[in-house]
Design a protein around this motif. Structure first.
Motif, PDB file in Angstrom:
ATOM      1  N   GLN A  60       0.834  -1.201   0.000  1.00 36.30           N
ATOM      2  CA  GLN A  60       0.000   0.000   0.000  1.00 36.30           C
ATOM      3  C   GLN A  60       0.869   1.251   0.000  1.00 36.30           C
ATOM      4  O   GLN A  60       1.846   1.348   0.719  1.00 36.30           O
ATOM      5  CB  GLN A  60      -0.905   0.003   1.233  1.00 36.30           C
ATOM      6  N   GLU A 132      -5.303  -5.910  10.484  1.00 31.50           N
ATOM      7  CA  GLU A 132      -5.460  -4.735  11.323  1.00 31.50           C
ATOM      8  C   GLU A 132      -4.490  -4.802  12.504  1.00 31.50           C
ATOM      9  O   GLU A 132      -4.185  -5.874  13.020  1.00 31.50           O
ATOM     10  CB  GLU A 132      -6.906  -4.646  11.841  1.00 31.50           C
ATOM     11  N   ALA A 178     -11.058   1.850  13.510  1.00 29.92           N
ATOM     12  CA  ALA A 178     -11.187   2.730  12.350  1.00 29.92           C
ATOM     13  C   ALA A 178     -12.576   3.362  12.326  1.00 29.92           C
ATOM     14  O   ALA A 178     -13.528   2.873  12.944  1.00 29.92           O
ATOM     15  CB  ALA A 178     -10.948   1.945  11.076  1.00 29.92           C
ATOM     16  N   ASP A 181     -17.352   2.644   8.068  1.00 30.08           N
ATOM     17  CA  ASP A 181     -17.165   2.595   6.614  1.00 30.08           C
ATOM     18  C   ASP A 181     -17.957   3.677   5.902  1.00 30.08           C
ATOM     19  O   ASP A 181     -17.699   3.965   4.737  1.00 30.08           O
ATOM     20  CB  ASP A 181     -17.598   1.218   6.080  1.00 30.08           C
ATOM     21  N   TYR A 183     -17.853   6.867   6.403  1.00 30.04           N
ATOM     22  CA  TYR A 183     -17.154   8.121   6.259  1.00 30.04           C
ATOM     23  C   TYR A 183     -16.183   8.071   5.085  1.00 30.04           C
ATOM     24  O   TYR A 183     -15.596   7.034   4.785  1.00 30.04           O
ATOM     25  CB  TYR A 183     -16.401   8.474   7.542  1.00 30.04           C
ATOM     26  N   ALA A 184     -15.991   9.239   4.481  1.00 29.00           N
ATOM     27  CA  ALA A 184     -15.127   9.315   3.298  1.00 29.00           C
ATOM     28  C   ALA A 184     -13.670   9.142   3.694  1.00 29.00           C
ATOM     29  O   ALA A 184     -13.219   9.739   4.667  1.00 29.00           O
ATOM     30  CB  ALA A 184     -15.325  10.656   2.604  1.00 29.00           C
ATOM     31  N   PRO A 185     -12.883   8.350   2.940  1.00 22.99           N
ATOM     32  CA  PRO A 185     -11.448   8.210   3.225  1.00 22.99           C
ATOM     33  C   PRO A 185     -10.697   9.488   2.871  1.00 22.99           C
ATOM     34  O   PRO A 185     -11.186  10.356   2.154  1.00 22.99           O
ATOM     35  CB  PRO A 185     -11.029   7.041   2.335  1.00 22.99           C
ATOM     36  N   GLU A 186      -9.452   9.594   3.356  1.00 21.42           N
ATOM     37  CA  GLU A 186      -8.647  10.793   3.147  1.00 21.42           C
ATOM     38  C   GLU A 186      -8.090  10.879   1.732  1.00 21.42           C
ATOM     39  O   GLU A 186      -7.870   9.865   1.071  1.00 21.42           O
ATOM     40  CB  GLU A 186      -7.464  10.808   4.124  1.00 21.42           C
ATOM     41  N   LYS A 188      -4.927  11.411   0.599  1.00 22.11           N
ATOM     42  CA  LYS A 188      -3.590  11.442   1.183  1.00 22.11           C
ATOM     43  C   LYS A 188      -2.538  12.010   0.245  1.00 22.11           C
ATOM     44  O   LYS A 188      -1.512  12.503   0.697  1.00 22.11           O
ATOM     45  CB  LYS A 188      -3.193  10.041   1.631  1.00 22.11           C
ATOM     46  N   ASN A 224     -16.400  15.355   9.141  1.00 13.65           N
ATOM     47  CA  ASN A 224     -16.056  14.399   8.082  1.00 13.65           C
ATOM     48  C   ASN A 224     -17.350  13.938   7.413  1.00 13.65           C
ATOM     49  O   ASN A 224     -18.201  13.321   8.048  1.00 13.65           O
ATOM     50  CB  ASN A 224     -15.318  13.203   8.694  1.00 13.65           C
ATOM     51  N   ARG A 264     -14.008  11.332  -1.496  1.00 11.72           N
ATOM     52  CA  ARG A 264     -12.924  11.392  -0.501  1.00 11.72           C
ATOM     53  C   ARG A 264     -12.909  12.787   0.123  1.00 11.72           C
ATOM     54  O   ARG A 264     -13.418  13.747  -0.466  1.00 11.72           O
ATOM     55  CB  ARG A 264     -11.568  11.064  -1.129  1.00 11.72           C
ATOM     56  N   SER A 266     -10.517  15.449   3.104  1.00  9.75           N
ATOM     57  CA  SER A 266      -9.392  15.650   4.016  1.00  9.75           C
ATOM     58  C   SER A 266      -9.481  17.008   4.696  1.00  9.75           C
ATOM     59  O   SER A 266      -9.810  18.013   4.050  1.00  9.75           O
ATOM     60  CB  SER A 266      -8.047  15.561   3.281  1.00  9.75           C
TER      61      SER A 266
END
Length: 774
Positions: A60, A132, A178, A181, A183-186, A188, A224, A264, A266
């Motif tokens: 990753q 995890e 975490a 699921d 919520y929007a991921p960052e 990055k 978020n 997404r 941030s």
């Protein structure tokens, strides 16, 4: 010893001075923050993201975002191998890294420019694991903590117990559940760069095809959003400037699909490295005339005149200049024909830094030191003063009434080059100590001569320079220090700026930067005499350099040594009373004959109040009046019957009758978890003869809240009372013990599992303590 910067001696002992430079820099940082200079502190690389330990799965991508103003690029290494690099315009860079091997990865960043490489910057680690993270992974992390090598929270500190706890807390955050699921991921890989105008920023990000980007400036974290909700904020085209960003703390980026639904999101904290600010100023000479055509080069960081250029500009006809830079600390270096290359520390703020006033000073000779005093309109007249040894056993005082000082060969030691009496002034003192071999302590201070205004409101500044000869035989004037008069409500008329300690190996100076009611001064040793009837004290006398009172001599100014019957002797418990001017110490143990103790007192090489000199005092130690055994050790200190016991070991074989009135018994306990030491309260003290020995038994009162599984270190000390006719001397012993064993709570299974995973009891204790703290 006080913190000092070094003023290098150009022509003598270059290797010794190089070593001294390293040691002095370390001492300076220890005094001002609690720490010596580290590679992280010296590195021009700034960590933007991630600021704390991050986690990833094998394969990753992890985006490491860094800033290095003025440098051409950045390399990232792990175990000495380059694992990623980037170059280009900067000043901010995003480097994608991929690890395939699970474990804790510790790596460093180095700024590069051509063949030049900066000091490395240690980065927060990345924990790589297929699944995890869970509590079991923290055992592996804890193994690294005692080695002081991993900085999990990215604060640049790892060398104390508290730092290790903070780092462990950062590591523990990695195993937090975490977010849902929904919520929007960052985003990055989005990287912010300074914008083209003051206060602006921009986002460098390749938006995936079919998607759009939105932004919103905010004073705090925006909520978020959930995936699939409507995107909010203003539409944004990557690369365009976002004006007015410096007035906010965060920029929220939302990536949406073609229908405007969140994909997404941030929250990005607006680090100063993401913004642009205006810098303006002027360059003038000592007569306040503008210097046109001068070049000013800005390098990132303080005292970094030799660093790569983060921006350059040239003065116009009026000596003024302007340019744009990201906010932060810079070194502005001035270049102009006929003037010294001079560096100034400049702070560029988000709202712009105006009025950067750079002074151009004519060149000085190699080995000379120049002190420049400048100030504003009020008070009208400030005066420079320099006092120090004259090389003939006395002292000199250079000021407007005595503009020169000479040594015994009539060579100039110091000169007041310019006395300014009419506001907005500049006074210059040049010191020739390096070539005159006049060693000792010199003090530079400022006196408010005129009655108008207050010294604290004068805006007075003092800059110190040294002339250093270069390999091509040119002389470079180097800025050594810069100080501004302290503000405040006081009406003091003296500003004690600094002291210089001149030795054969070079010159060091100690910043003082203190406002005083009276003038500073130096003292000279006059005599050292035994106190009548005492075998454990010496009376000192001094002569001041002037008629006014100054700060008395302190113990740090004195170096006290001794010989006993002509052989070196180590005095015990040496202490000095500045008010009484008296040195005290423990008496020399008496013997069957008279002994001669010779005390030598001299000004320490680092003395800040004393001129060089030495005085001696002879003390006759009378013979021993009676012979009695002495206590030489405490043996077998251990837990016993709810308390503690120890045996007294006396020299000699004759039977001794002791009682508790013959001695004092004290205990102190050191808590190895908190690092604190406290006096132990002794109870039920008993003294009993056992098998030819004297056994001491006692109990200790535990603290109000004894810590479970917290190792304690007991130090027991027994000292013979002065009035005791049975024995003499003192002895101590130590014992490690616990107040109580750990008590497992509802989560005992978790802690039991964690204890089994930990490599030792010590590591388990650290983990439990930090987790409970957290």
């Amino acid at each position: 010893m006080p913190s000092m910067h070094r003023v290098g001696k150009t022509k003598f002992f270059p290797l010794l001075l190089g070593v001294a430079t390293f040691l002095l820099i370390a001492v300076w940082h220890a005094a001002s923050g609690g720490q010596a200079v580290s590679a992280e502190a010296a590195s021009p690389v700034t960590v933007l993201s991630p600021a704390e330990a991050a986690s990833a799965k094998p394969g990753q991508k992890v985006y490491i975002q860094l800033a290095a103003p003025g440098w051409a690029g950045i390399e990232i290494t792990e175990n000495g191998q380059i694992i990623g690099s980037v170059s280009g315009q900067g000043p901010n860079y995003a480097i994608p890294l991929v690890w395939t091997v699970p474990g804790v990865h510790v790596f460093e960043a180095v700024a590069v420019s051509g063949t030049g490489r900066s000091a490395p910057r240690r980065l927060p680690p990345v924990v790589v694991k297929p699944g995890e993270l869970d509590i079991a992974d923290i055992s592996a992390i804890a193994r690294e903590l005692p080695a002081n090598v991993i900085d999990y929270n990215g604060d640049g500190r790892t060398n104390t117990e508290q730092d290790r706890k903070d780092d462990l807390k950062a590591a523990l955050r990695l195993i937090r559940p975490a977010l849902s699921d929904g919520y929007a991921p960052e985003i990055k890989e989005a990287l912010l760069q300074p914008g083209p105008q003051s206060g602006s920023t921009r986002v460098d990000y390749m938006v995936p095809e079919g998607r759009r980007l939105y932004y919103a400036l905010a004073d705090g974290h925006r909520p978020n959003p959930s995936i699939g909700t409507d995107a909010s904020g203003a539409a944004y085209v990557p690369g365009e400037p976002i004006a007015g960003a410096s007035a906010y703390e965060y920029v929220a980026l939302t990536e949406a699909d073609a229908a405007g639904k969140v994909v997404r999101f941030s929250n990005i904290r607006l680090n100063d490295a993401f913004l642009m600010a205006s810098v303006t100023g002027r360059v003038r000479d000592s007569l306040d005339a503008p210097i046109a055509g001068a070049t000013i080069r800005f390098s990132a960081g303080e005292n970094n005149g030799d660093g790569p250029s983060a921006g350059e500009t040239t003065t116009g006809a009026e000596g003024t200049f302007a340019l744009q830079l990201p906010p932060g600390l810079y070194t502005a270096t001035l270049f102009s024909p006929g003037y010294e290359s001079r560096s100034y520390n400049v702070t560029v703020s988000r709202d712009g830094t105006a009025g950067v006033d750079l002074l151009a000073i004519a060149k000085i000779e190699a080995g000379q030191i120049r002190i420049v005093l400048t100030w504003g309109e009020h008070p009208r007249d400030l005066d420079s003063h320099l006092i120090g040894p004259n090389g003939q056993g006395g002292a000199f005082h250079v000021y407007y009434g005595q503009r020169e000082a000479v040594n015994g060969s009539n060579e100039k030691i110091a000169v007041l080059n310019r006395d300014d009496v009419d506001s907005n002034g500049e006074e210059t003192v040049t010191i020739m100590t390096l070539s005159r071999h006049v060693y000792g302590t010199y003090t530079y201070f400022v006196h408010q001569y005129s009655q108008d205004g207050r010294l604290r409101e004068s805006g007075a500044q003092v800059r110190i320079y040294e002339g250093i000869e270069q390999p091509d035989h040119t002389v470079r004037e180097t800025l050594i220090g810069s100080y501004t008069a302290l503000a405040g409500s006081g009406a003091e008329r003296y500003w004690n700026v600094m002291r210089l300690n001149v030795a054969e190996a070079g010159v060091m100076y100690e910043p003082v930067n203190a406002m005083q009611e009276s003038s500073p001064e130096l003292w000279q040793l006059r005599s050292a005499e035994p106190v009548n009837g005492s075998v454990s004290s010496v009376q000192m006398e001094y002569t001041p350099t002037a008629a006014y009172d100054g700060e008395p001599v302190q113990q740090s100014d004195l170096l006290v040594t001794a010989t006993l019957n002509g052989m070196p002797y180590n005095l015990q418990a040496v202490h000095y009373d500045p008010a009484e001017r008296r040195i005290g110490f423990e008496p020399v143990p008496r013997t069957a004959s008279v002994q001669q103790l010779l005390i030598s007192v001299r000004a320490a090489p680092w003395a800040i109040r004393l001129l060089p000199g030495e005085k001696k005092a002879l003390i006759s130690v009378p013979p021993l009046e009676q012979d009695k055994p002495s206590l030489v050790a405490l043996d077998s200190l251990e837990r016993a019957g709810g308390g503690f016991s120890a045996n007294l070991v006396l020299n000699g074989t004759a039977p001794v009758v002791l009682s508790l009135s013959d001695m004092t018994v004290s205990a102190s306990v050191y808590d190895t978890v908190t690092g604190s030491t406290y006096a132990g309260t002794i109870t039920n003290l008993e003294l009993n003869p056992v098998d030819g020995l004297w056994e001491l038994y006692f109990q200790l009162a535990p603290p109000d809240h004894p810590v479970a599984f917290a190792p304690q270190r007991l130090t027991l000390t027994v000292t013979a009372a002065q009035s005791s006719s049975a024995f003499s001397g003192a002895a101590s012993a130590e014992l490690d013990f616990y107040w109580m064993m750990p008590v497992m709570g509802p989560n005992s299974n978790s802690w039991t599992r964690l204890a089994a995973l930990a490599p030792s009891q010590e590591y388990w204790r650290r983990i439990v303590a930090a987790a409970q703290d957290y």
